[in-house]
Scaffold this active site. Structure first.
Site, PDB file in Angstrom:
ATOM      1  N   LYS A 103     -71.151  53.289  41.467  1.00 36.92           N
ATOM      2  CA  LYS A 103     -71.771  54.297  42.350  1.00 36.92           C
ATOM      3  C   LYS A 103     -71.159  54.215  43.736  1.00 36.92           C
ATOM      4  CE  LYS A 103     -73.165  56.553  40.338  1.00 36.92           C
ATOM      5  NZ  LYS A 103     -73.314  56.565  38.924  1.00 36.92           N
TER       6      LYS A 103
ATOM      7  N   TRP B 260     -59.135  72.086  37.846  1.00 32.42           N
ATOM      8  CA  TRP B 260     -58.980  70.651  38.099  1.00 32.42           C
ATOM      9  C   TRP B 260     -57.618  70.303  37.530  1.00 32.42           C
ATOM     10  CZ3 TRP B 260     -58.671  66.030  35.205  1.00 32.42           C
ATOM     11  CH2 TRP B 260     -58.980  64.871  35.912  1.00 32.42           C
TER      12      TRP B 260
ATOM     13  N   ARG C 103     -68.602  70.483  38.933  1.00 32.93           N
ATOM     14  CA  ARG C 103     -67.761  69.978  37.845  1.00 32.93           C
ATOM     15  C   ARG C 103     -66.494  69.314  38.373  1.00 32.93           C
ATOM     16  NH1 ARG C 103     -68.864  72.553  32.843  1.00 32.93           N
ATOM     17  NH2 ARG C 103     -66.703  72.437  32.190  1.00 32.93           N
TER      18      ARG C 103
ATOM     19  N   CYS D 104     -62.336  71.906  34.796  1.00 28.82           N
ATOM     20  CA  CYS D 104     -62.234  73.339  35.117  1.00 28.82           C
ATOM     21  C   CYS D 104     -63.547  74.060  34.805  1.00 28.82           C
ATOM     22  CB  CYS D 104     -61.137  73.969  34.299  1.00 28.82           C
ATOM     23  SG  CYS D 104     -59.547  73.188  34.552  1.00 28.82           S
TER      24      CYS D 104
ATOM     25  N   LYS E  58     -67.457  66.108  37.158  1.00 32.01           N
ATOM     26  CA  LYS E  58     -68.762  65.834  36.557  1.00 32.01           C
ATOM     27  C   LYS E  58     -68.633  65.660  35.057  1.00 32.01           C
ATOM     28  CE  LYS E  58     -73.190  65.426  36.441  1.00 32.01           C
ATOM     29  NZ  LYS E  58     -73.627  64.070  36.817  1.00 32.01           N
TER      30      LYS E  58
ATOM     31  N   HIS F  70     -64.657  32.418  38.003  1.00 26.90           N
ATOM     32  CA  HIS F  70     -63.386  32.613  37.300  1.00 26.90           C
ATOM     33  C   HIS F  70     -62.491  33.611  38.021  1.00 26.90           C
ATOM     34  CE1 HIS F  70     -64.753  30.241  33.896  1.00 26.90           C
ATOM     35  NE2 HIS F  70     -65.922  30.858  34.031  1.00 26.90           N
TER      36      HIS F  70
ATOM     37  N   GLU G 227     -72.730  49.191  37.419  1.00 24.75           N
ATOM     38  CA  GLU G 227     -73.135  50.533  37.819  1.00 24.75           C
ATOM     39  C   GLU G 227     -73.263  50.630  39.344  1.00 24.75           C
ATOM     40  OE1 GLU G 227     -73.112  53.279  36.462  1.00 24.75           O
ATOM     41  OE2 GLU G 227     -74.424  54.547  37.637  1.00 24.75           O
TER      42      GLU G 227
ATOM     43  N   GLU H  45     -67.477  55.434  43.829  1.00 25.69           N
ATOM     44  CA  GLU H  45     -67.386  56.872  43.575  1.00 25.69           C
ATOM     45  C   GLU H  45     -67.678  57.685  44.825  1.00 25.69           C
ATOM     46  OE1 GLU H  45     -68.766  58.340  39.241  1.00 25.69           O
ATOM     47  OE2 GLU H  45     -70.308  57.245  40.315  1.00 25.69           O
TER      48      GLU H  45
ATOM     49  N   ASN I  36     -59.894  76.454  30.207  1.00 26.42           N
ATOM     50  CA  ASN I  36     -60.327  75.076  30.425  1.00 26.42           C
ATOM     51  C   ASN I  36     -59.885  74.286  29.197  1.00 26.42           C
ATOM     52  OD1 ASN I  36     -61.658  72.668  30.886  1.00 26.42           O
ATOM     53  ND2 ASN I  36     -63.687  73.465  30.422  1.00 26.42           N
ATOM     54  N   GLY I  37     -59.095  73.238  29.413  1.00 32.71           N
ATOM     55  CA  GLY I  37     -58.607  72.445  28.292  1.00 32.71           C
ATOM     56  C   GLY I  37     -57.135  72.156  28.463  1.00 32.71           C
TER      57      GLY I  37
HETATM   58  C1  G6P Z   1     -67.599  61.478  34.536  1.00 34.91           C
HETATM   59  C2  G6P Z   1     -68.759  61.572  35.500  1.00 34.91           C
HETATM   60  C3  G6P Z   1     -69.658  60.365  35.341  1.00 34.91           C
HETATM   61  C4  G6P Z   1     -70.128  60.233  33.902  1.00 34.91           C
HETATM   62  C5  G6P Z   1     -68.945  60.208  32.925  1.00 34.91           C
HETATM   63  C6  G6P Z   1     -69.415  60.350  31.482  1.00 34.91           C
HETATM   64  O1  G6P Z   1     -66.787  60.406  34.888  1.00 34.91           O
HETATM   65  O2  G6P Z   1     -68.279  61.642  36.831  1.00 34.91           O
HETATM   66  O3  G6P Z   1     -70.790  60.497  36.190  1.00 34.91           O
HETATM   67  O4  G6P Z   1     -70.861  59.054  33.763  1.00 34.91           O
HETATM   68  O5  G6P Z   1     -68.072  61.308  33.185  1.00 34.91           O
HETATM   69  O6  G6P Z   1     -70.019  61.608  31.338  1.00 34.91           O
HETATM   70  P1  G6P Z   1     -71.110  61.984  30.265  1.00 34.91           P
HETATM   71  O7  G6P Z   1     -71.380  63.435  30.529  1.00 34.91           O
HETATM   72  O8  G6P Z   1     -70.465  61.746  28.921  1.00 34.91           O
HETATM   73  O9  G6P Z   1     -72.296  61.114  30.472  1.00 34.91           O
END
Ligand code: G6P
Length: 615
Positions: A492, A75, A27, A2, A610, A511, A488, A495, A101-102
């Site tokens: 990516k 959110w 966000r 949020c 985010k 495996h 990673e 996502e 937010n929370g």
């Molecule tokens: C969310 C974001 C990711 C990020 C992760 C950890 O899932 O979409 O891109 O890697 O949070 O976030 P941080 O701010 O702790 O690196």
């Protein structure tokens, strides 16, 4: 997660709040709303979907007069993303409105009590309970009503509270969810982070946990436990332009291309090479004054805490730290760590790695480690974020705001930052000799420039991406530090393109994942020359024998691999561990181009946020 924006004492407050909400879109959210006082009552406009839909609804209202407004991007947690669940929420008597937010953990008990009293609810949210609790306490003094309500709430919150009976005041409060206050000439703003504040003011107060503040035009009075506390604004140096796209079609692409600059900026004023090779390089760490060299000499174990992309950076970091400091290092998902009763003692150094500095699980794991007597060193991008403030030492990544939801420049900065710390610790502990230290320090200083060469192959990677845009699945395989890179790369891709992708240690291929390989399965190998090269070539052969499509990221002077792979991305990779940074860039570009070729909204992928500020 949020996003909150509020304004008081500013002309066109509704417009300011709506623009602020748009700048928080990164966000992640699924509905939005705005409220302002109007003729002694509250005017609330809400919409499921994007801020642009909210803006079109607001256009039908007269918003020229109000100088106070607050807004929210939601959110969904409690209840589906429908208009009736969007914030702001209003108390049943219409006197109090809240954005939040929370998560309020004890909302069910509170709701039951209020329902018995005859309060009726219009939404499924926990936030509507807060509005009603404040209304229950409100007898004309809004600050007092909020202060009386907060002790009733278990859970986390950043709150803004508005009442049409106090149109010249907003009350804000914070517990675990971020809230920044911007102080301007005759006006005051509040937001979930500094991005919406930057176009209006650079003077920012980051509210601390347990603090409540009364905002009036140009003023902010901060209190804790009913007592006034000093409120000293920080000066934000990020340019507003830095938070914009700078000519790129997407933030993600802009942020990928920024990496040479961000990596160079990280070491400017922090790493100095000696004039001659008979002296050590100097590592300057301005956020680590609380952690002495003696302390670092006594560290018995390192635990690296993170989530998401940051966790993959920690997996790379573990190798760097173990090699250069000879201290055993363990990357951990913060979410698992915090509930596992981890075995800790004060000789364990905990390194929390996070772009936002607000990830809820990482924040709570940090608190747990500190309670166990460990020192926590935070590797963070966002200045003034919760984790940066709670840690015993901070290494700032200094890579500017990262807006694209899929983390890119923060990932490579985290690896470089952990490398920097590893070298400094190795130097202090005497576990790395001068020659080696110099060689590695030069690698660090040179890595940004090496990325320029890789970024120049963007059109070539785009052409490869076009060939795989219709894949239904993808495998990413690597060994050593190639393994976290494979994880990673897969993260990516899934996502941003919604293609199902998995990353594995290539040694694990036999495996399980090999069962999936056929002519429809693209398999990307991180196949740089080095200790494990022959083993990777063996794995490539195995995939080829099963007709899998092979994409390889290979060293520039590899003359053999194009006989085995369908597509090869060559990179100049000749400095050991820095290769992980170099490999990250083609993986990011590949994911970006596959996703855009499929028409995906790469900066705001569905369902993702985010900054994950709830569990
Ligand atoms: C969310 C974001 C990711 C990020 C992760 C950890 O899932 O979409 O891109 O890697 O949070 O976030 P941080 O701010 O702790 O690196």
């Amino acid at each position: 997660m949020c996003g909150i924006v509020a304004a008081i004492g500013i002309p066109n407050a509704v417009g300011v709040v709506l623009d602020g909400l748009a700048s928080l879109e990164y966000r992640g959210y699924d509905s939005a709303g705005v409220a302002w006082p109007e003729n002694g009552a509250l005017r609330i406009v809400r919409a499921a979907g994007r801020v642009s839909e909210l803006k079109s609804k607001v256009e039908t209202c007269d918003t020229t007069t109000p100088e106070t407004a607050m807004g929210h991007t939601r959110w969904a947690t409690h209840g589906p993303p429908l208009e009736r669940n969007a914030h702001p929420h209003v108390s049943a008597d219409g006197r109090i409105s809240v954005v939040h937010n929370g998560i309020i953990d004890n909302y069910a008990t509170l709701k039951e009590r209020l329902t018995k009293k005859g309060v009726s609810f219009k939404s499924d949210t926990d936030t509507e309970i807060v509005a009603n609790l404040v209304a229950e306490q409100f007898t004309g003094d809004l600050l007092q009503a909020v202060e009386a309500t907060l002790p009733l709430l278990d859970g986390t919150y950043a709150l803004v509270v508005m009442s049409p009976q106090c149109p010249d005041m907003l009350i804000v409060a914070r517990k675990s969810s971020p809230l920044a206050i911007g102080l301007g000439d005759g006006f005051t703003l509040a937001a979930s982070d500094a991005v919406p504040l930057i176009p209006h003011t650079r003077k920012v107060v980051f509210l601390e946990d347990g603090q409540v503040a009364a905002l009036t035009a140009g003023r902010c009075e901060v209190r804790r436990d009913g007592q006034a506390v000093p409120c000293i604004p920080a000066e934000i140096t990020w340019s507003a332009e830095a938070a914009m796209k700078n000519g790129y079609p997407h933030y993600m692409l802009k942020e990928i291309h920024e990496q040479p600059v961000t990596l160079e900026a990280m070491f400017r004023n922090r790493l100095r090479l000696p004039r001659t090779d008979d002296a050590d390089p100097e590592f300057m760490l301005d956020g680590l004054e609380n952690l002495s060299d003696d302390y670092f000499r006594g560290v018995s174990r390192i635990v690296l805490l993170a989530q998401g992309t940051a966790y993959h950076a920690c997996m790379v970091g573990r190798n760097l730290l173990e090699r250069t400091t000879h201290i055993p290092a363990y990357p951990e998902y913060a979410a698992d760590f915090r509930y596992r009763d981890p075995i800790l003692d004060p000789s364990v150094l905990v390194i929390a790695v996070t772009q936002s500095g607000e990830t809820m699980d990482t924040l709570h794991a940090v608190r747990l480690a500190r309670e166990a007597g460990c020192n926590v060193l935070a590797v963070v991008n966002v200045v003034g974020s919760s984790i940066a403030r709670e840690a015993d030492g901070v290494f700032y990544l200094n890579c500017g705001p990262e807006i694209g939801v899929a983390s890119t420049k923060a990932f490579t900065a985290m690896i470089a930052g952990l490398y920097f710390l590893a070298l400094r610790l190795g130097q202090v502990r005497g576990t790395i000799n001068r020659q080696e230290l110099l060689r590695r320090a030069r690698d660090l200083l040179g890595v940004g420039a090496r990325l320029n060469g890789i970024l120049a192959s963007d059109p070539y990677i785009r052409a490869i991406a076009n060939r795989y845009r219709n894949a239904a699945n993808f495998l990413f395989l690597g060994r050593g530090t190639g393994w976290p890179l494979a994880l990673e790369g897969a993260l990516k891709l899934k996502e941003v393109s919604y293609i199902h992708a998995e990353g594995y240690d290539a040694a694990e291929m036999k495996h399980g994942p090999i069962a999936l390989v056929d002519e429809n399965m693209p398999v990307l190998f991180i196949a740089l020359q080095g200790r494990r090269y022959d083993k990777i070539i063996g794995n490539i052969q195995e995939v080829r024998a099963r007709k899998g499509k092979i994409i390889a990221i290979a060293s520039h002077d590899d003359r053999e691999i194009d006989k085995l792979a369908d597509d090869v991305i060559y990179i100049r990779a000749d400095s050991g561990i820095m290769n992980s940074i170099c490999c990250a860039v083609p993986l990011q570009l590949l994911a970006y181009h596959i996703a855009t070729a499929r028409g995906c909204d790469v900066d705001k992928p569905k369902n993702l946020a985010k900054s994950v500020t709830v569990e």
